[in-house]
Design a protein around this motif. Structure first.
Motif, PDB file in Angstrom:
ATOM      1  N   ILE A  97     -31.860   4.186   9.124  1.00 21.49           N
ATOM      2  CA  ILE A  97     -32.799   5.294   9.256  1.00 21.49           C
ATOM      3  C   ILE A  97     -34.017   4.818  10.038  1.00 21.49           C
ATOM      4  N   ASN A  98     -34.671   5.759  10.711  1.00 23.78           N
ATOM      5  CA  ASN A  98     -35.864   5.445  11.486  1.00 23.78           C
ATOM      6  C   ASN A  98     -37.107   5.779  10.660  1.00 23.78           C
ATOM      7  N   MET A 194     -30.847  10.632  16.490  1.00 22.87           N
ATOM      8  CA  MET A 194     -32.026   9.993  15.907  1.00 22.87           C
ATOM      9  C   MET A 194     -33.041   9.628  16.989  1.00 22.87           C
TER      10      MET A 194
END
Length: 257
Positions: A97-98, A194
């Motif tokens: 995840i960012n 993303m």
């Protein structure tokens, strides 16, 4: 799907395999002859659709749900994959995840969430995979060029990826005694959903160039990578030509400057 045969007989687990880089890695492993387990968290439809496509094309492929932030789900994914196909040879840990946020706004919950997925999730996936691997096993984690770049308000994400690079260095000695290699791939900007959601945040404060102009200025090739281009590094590190490479992070970033 054109089968290159370079991974014939191998069994691979790809976490985060339903989309982006992970999906491209799963497709490349299948094309190379591996049996592939696509690990996914939320994108069930995409994961099962990809598994069906690869199966129709001639691969042995299944999709299994697992949130790598949950240690029990991570263990279940690895063990179910090994039990289903009778062995485990390759782990490509692509789930991640960012996060962007300034120091003043960071919370303990932010830290726990980012590190649970990007760092602890990868460490535990490696731990469980190593337990099921024999000599010749390959573990490939995912870092980021953010671990070595200065990016505004990207501290937490960068720290979580820097930890991954330290992990592969230290674990290489421990796992090398068992004939298992462990490396990481560090992508730069890649054409994923993303990246698209956060593209504007990578520019320095006060710079408001268009995405096209910013990329032309920042990357030697004047563009970002495709997921398939990044996936090639995971195929290389899983194959025979990388048998003597361990404890290293391979940057796939198009020479960002």
């Amino acid at each position: 799907m054109s089968n290159t045969g370079t991974l014939d007989g191998k069994v691979a687990v790809v976490t985060g395999g339903s989309r982006g880089i992970g999906a491209a890695v799963a497709a490349r492993y299948a094309a190379a002859g591996a049996c592939v387990v696509i690990g996914y968290h939320r994108s069930a439809d995409a994961a099962h659709e990809l598994a069906d496509q690869l199966t129709v094309a001639g691969a042995s492929c299944i999709a299994l749900r697992a949130d790598v932030a949950d240690p029990q789900q991570t263990a279940r994914l690895i063990n179910q994959a090994a039990d289903t196909f009778g062995r485990l040879d390759i782990l490509a840990s692509c789930a991640g995840i960012n996060h962007f946020g300034g120091l003043a706004e960071l919370t303990p919950a932010d830290f726990d969430h980012v590190f649970a997925v990007n760092t602890r999730g990868q460490l535990l996936a490696a731990q469980h995979a190593a337990r099921r691997m024999g000599d010749g096993g390959r573990i490939i984690l995912t870092s980021s060029n953010a671990a070595r770049r200065t990016i505004f308000e990207h501290t937490l994400y960068a720290a979580s990826k820097s930890a991954v690079e330290a992990m592969v260095r230290c674990l290489s000695v421990e796992l090398g005694r068992r004939g298992i290699t462990i490396n990481a791939v560090a992508p730069g900007a890649t054409a994923t959903d993303m990246a698209a959601a956060n593209a504007a945040k990578y520019q320095p404060p006060g710079m408001n160039l268009s995405a096209t102009d910013w990329l032309a200025l920042s990357y030697a090739l004047g563009r970002i990578a495709t997921p398939a281009e990044v996936a090639g590094a995971y195929v290389f590190l899983a194959g025979a030509d990388a048998a003597y490479i361990t404890g290293r992070t391979l940057p796939v970033e198009g020479c960002v400057f």
